[in-house]
Design an enzyme around this catalytic site. Sequence first.
Site, PDB file in Angstrom:
ATOM      1  N   LYS A  18      -5.962 -16.418 -22.935  1.00 30.31           N
ATOM      2  CA  LYS A  18      -5.643 -15.710 -24.302  1.00 30.31           C
ATOM      3  C   LYS A  18      -6.991 -14.600 -24.442  1.00 30.31           C
ATOM      4  O   LYS A  18      -6.602 -13.412 -23.742  1.00 30.31           O
ATOM      5  CB  LYS A  18      -5.540 -16.385 -25.234  1.00 30.31           C
ATOM      6  CG  LYS A  18      -4.296 -17.474 -25.233  1.00 30.31           C
ATOM      7  CD  LYS A  18      -4.078 -18.067 -26.366  1.00 30.31           C
ATOM      8  CE  LYS A  18      -3.179 -19.212 -26.294  1.00 30.31           C
ATOM      9  NZ  LYS A  18      -1.879 -18.772 -26.687  1.00 30.31           N
ATOM     10  N   ASP A  28      -9.203 -28.189 -23.194  1.00 26.94           N
ATOM     11  CA  ASP A  28      -8.297 -27.060 -22.896  1.00 26.94           C
ATOM     12  C   ASP A  28      -8.923 -25.986 -24.155  1.00 26.94           C
ATOM     13  O   ASP A  28      -8.294 -26.346 -25.219  1.00 26.94           O
ATOM     14  CB  ASP A  28      -6.905 -27.297 -23.094  1.00 26.94           C
ATOM     15  CG  ASP A  28      -5.839 -26.178 -23.002  1.00 26.94           C
ATOM     16  OD1 ASP A  28      -4.721 -26.602 -22.820  1.00 26.94           O
ATOM     17  OD2 ASP A  28      -6.465 -25.173 -23.071  1.00 26.94           O
ATOM     18  N   TYR A  37      -0.437 -29.006 -26.705  1.00 31.32           N
ATOM     19  CA  TYR A  37       0.417 -28.073 -25.633  1.00 31.32           C
ATOM     20  C   TYR A  37      -0.491 -27.500 -24.667  1.00 31.32           C
ATOM     21  O   TYR A  37      -1.429 -26.909 -25.050  1.00 31.32           O
ATOM     22  CB  TYR A  37       1.032 -27.139 -26.250  1.00 31.32           C
ATOM     23  CG  TYR A  37       1.826 -26.392 -25.352  1.00 31.32           C
ATOM     24  CD1 TYR A  37       1.578 -24.879 -24.915  1.00 31.32           C
ATOM     25  CD2 TYR A  37       2.931 -26.907 -24.799  1.00 31.32           C
ATOM     26  CE1 TYR A  37       2.161 -24.208 -24.288  1.00 31.32           C
ATOM     27  CE2 TYR A  37       3.770 -25.934 -24.037  1.00 31.32           C
ATOM     28  CZ  TYR A  37       3.480 -24.651 -23.505  1.00 31.32           C
ATOM     29  OH  TYR A  37       4.059 -23.512 -22.666  1.00 31.32           O
TER      30      TYR A  37
HETATM   31  P1  KE4 Z   1       0.048 -19.473 -21.371  1.00 28.77           P
HETATM   32  O1  KE4 Z   1       0.498 -20.208 -20.008  1.00 28.77           O
HETATM   33  O2  KE4 Z   1       1.182 -19.335 -22.387  1.00 28.77           O
HETATM   34  O3  KE4 Z   1      -0.865 -18.542 -21.090  1.00 28.77           O
HETATM   35  O4  KE4 Z   1      -0.896 -20.758 -21.732  1.00 28.77           O
HETATM   36  C1  KE4 Z   1      -0.447 -22.066 -22.253  1.00 28.77           C
HETATM   37  C2  KE4 Z   1      -1.436 -22.542 -23.097  1.00 28.77           C
HETATM   38  C3  KE4 Z   1      -2.251 -23.723 -22.702  1.00 28.77           C
HETATM   39  N1  KE4 Z   1      -3.239 -24.453 -23.602  1.00 28.77           N
HETATM   40  C4  KE4 Z   1      -2.942 -23.934 -24.817  1.00 28.77           C
HETATM   41  C5  KE4 Z   1      -4.137 -24.805 -25.742  1.00 28.77           C
HETATM   42  C6  KE4 Z   1      -2.060 -23.126 -25.329  1.00 28.77           C
HETATM   43  O5  KE4 Z   1      -2.105 -22.753 -26.826  1.00 28.77           O
HETATM   44  C7  KE4 Z   1      -1.249 -22.260 -24.651  1.00 28.77           C
HETATM   45  C8  KE4 Z   1      -0.452 -21.387 -24.843  1.00 28.77           C
HETATM   46  N2  KE4 Z   1      -0.066 -21.241 -26.314  1.00 28.77           N
HETATM   47  C9  KE4 Z   1       1.223 -20.855 -26.827  1.00 28.77           C
HETATM   48  C10 KE4 Z   1       0.967 -20.542 -28.252  1.00 28.77           C
HETATM   49  N3  KE4 Z   1       1.112 -22.022 -29.049  1.00 28.77           N
HETATM   50  C11 KE4 Z   1       1.749 -19.580 -26.305  1.00 28.77           C
HETATM   51  C12 KE4 Z   1       2.847 -19.002 -26.808  1.00 28.77           C
HETATM   52  C13 KE4 Z   1       4.003 -19.084 -26.225  1.00 28.77           C
HETATM   53  O6  KE4 Z   1       4.360 -20.120 -25.655  1.00 28.77           O
HETATM   54  O7  KE4 Z   1       4.950 -18.259 -25.994  1.00 28.77           O
END
Ligand code: KE4
Length: 434
Positions: free
Chosen positions: A268, A240, A145
């Site tokens: 994060k 990523d 993801y």
């Molecule tokens: P954000 O747009 O949520 O800040 O980041 C996206 C993203 C990109 N790359 C990786 C490897 C990620 O894990 C994420 C976002 N992680 C999720 C948790 N699996 C965020 C939690 C959510 O979607 O509410």
Amino acid sequence: MISLPLSSAAFKKARELMPGGVNSPVRSYARVECTPPFIASAKGSHITDIDGHTYIDYVGSWGPMILGHAHPAVIHAIQEAAGRGTSYGAPTLLESELAALIMSLIPSIEKIRLVSSGTEATMSALRAARGFTGREKILKFAGCYHGHGDSLLVKAGSGAATFGEPDSSGITKGTAKDTLTVPYNDIPAFRAMMEKEGPETAAVIVEPVAGNMGLVLPDPAFLQVLRTETEKYGTVLIFDEVMCGFRTALHGAQSAYGIHPDMTCLGKIIGGGLPAAAYGGKKEIMNCIAPEGSVYQAGTLSGNPLAVTAGLETLRQMTADPGFTDKLSDKTSALLDGWKEAAQKAGVPVQLHQSGSMFCLFFNSRPVCNYEDACASDSHAFNAWFLSMLEQGIYLAPSPFETLFMSAAHCDKDIEQTVAAAHKAMESAAGAMQ
Ligand code: KE4
């Protein structure tokens, strides 16, 4: 079932206001068929809901809270910064400080752009790779993801997998056709795809340690093959590390596996709980980004002074203690040893995965090396486990397609309490196994 009367009422009202009552799908607890606790506050390793329940928290806001919640030094720094204004929309010394600190920790990043979310970081990195190569196709791995950018919501993990929509609706056929997917850790399939599509492929994007199908580690040779094959075809290799950066190792998963990607995405932790993320890499690629180059990317709150301050203080706290990441990793191992014993005692087959301070548990008797394996895990056992742990005051991710996080604030007593709860929760899982 845990009693959450105030959260239930709040959730009912929230569902009238926001899709699913939440601002990010996995928070809805839909998969575990339970009302999500509405959170009132958090401190250190604990989080408290509006019904007065306090939990030991292993979600940590999905990764940012590596120091624990409301760390005094981070809160003080934010308070000080807020007194000087919350946003200027102009360059500040702070941004250069954070950029320089990140680049000192992750030397493959020769130039960096700060943005406000991991989604923005990956989306922009892909655009830069397409602008730099003049190619249109990208390749990702099933179950990874990378945020909710259109090109990346194809066979995506995390919330998309949680709700069985790895291919989101609303993505045009044109976009989807330019996104190639291959199973994670599948070297022959990757080689074959690159042989066919490599010359047309702008970028390969991968979570070097995958945290969005549960936690799945790369086979030793997998990342090396990604590097050699992308070099062969002139394809940009994007790591990523939004989640695994600073978790797998202080210098990124790329340092742990000895791979030098062309670009890296971060998020994060670098915002310390406030909205900040980044993408960066080789100078010749990053110089394609406006205003230096023709690839446009912008953001009102990019490099926001409060978020940058929180990220700076978080990274400073982490780097001040040479043993910071090792201590976290040791705590995580101790917890998993306890969970392993609990599972064995209950006769429940599990796979326990760890990468530094990231960890997860699959209810599966077979190894989990990719998304398909993760999907084959026992979701009934997971739900029973999750609900029992929640009732016992342990706050875990409400989906088997997520990763858990240890923080510097978790103490031995927390670990002992979590292991004790696991013995009871494993009995529940055993009763629910299919
Ligand atoms: P954000 O747009 O949520 O800040 O980041 C996206 C993203 C990109 N790359 C990786 C490897 C990620 O894990 C994420 C976002 N992680 C999720 C948790 N699996 C965020 C939690 C959510 O979607 O509410």
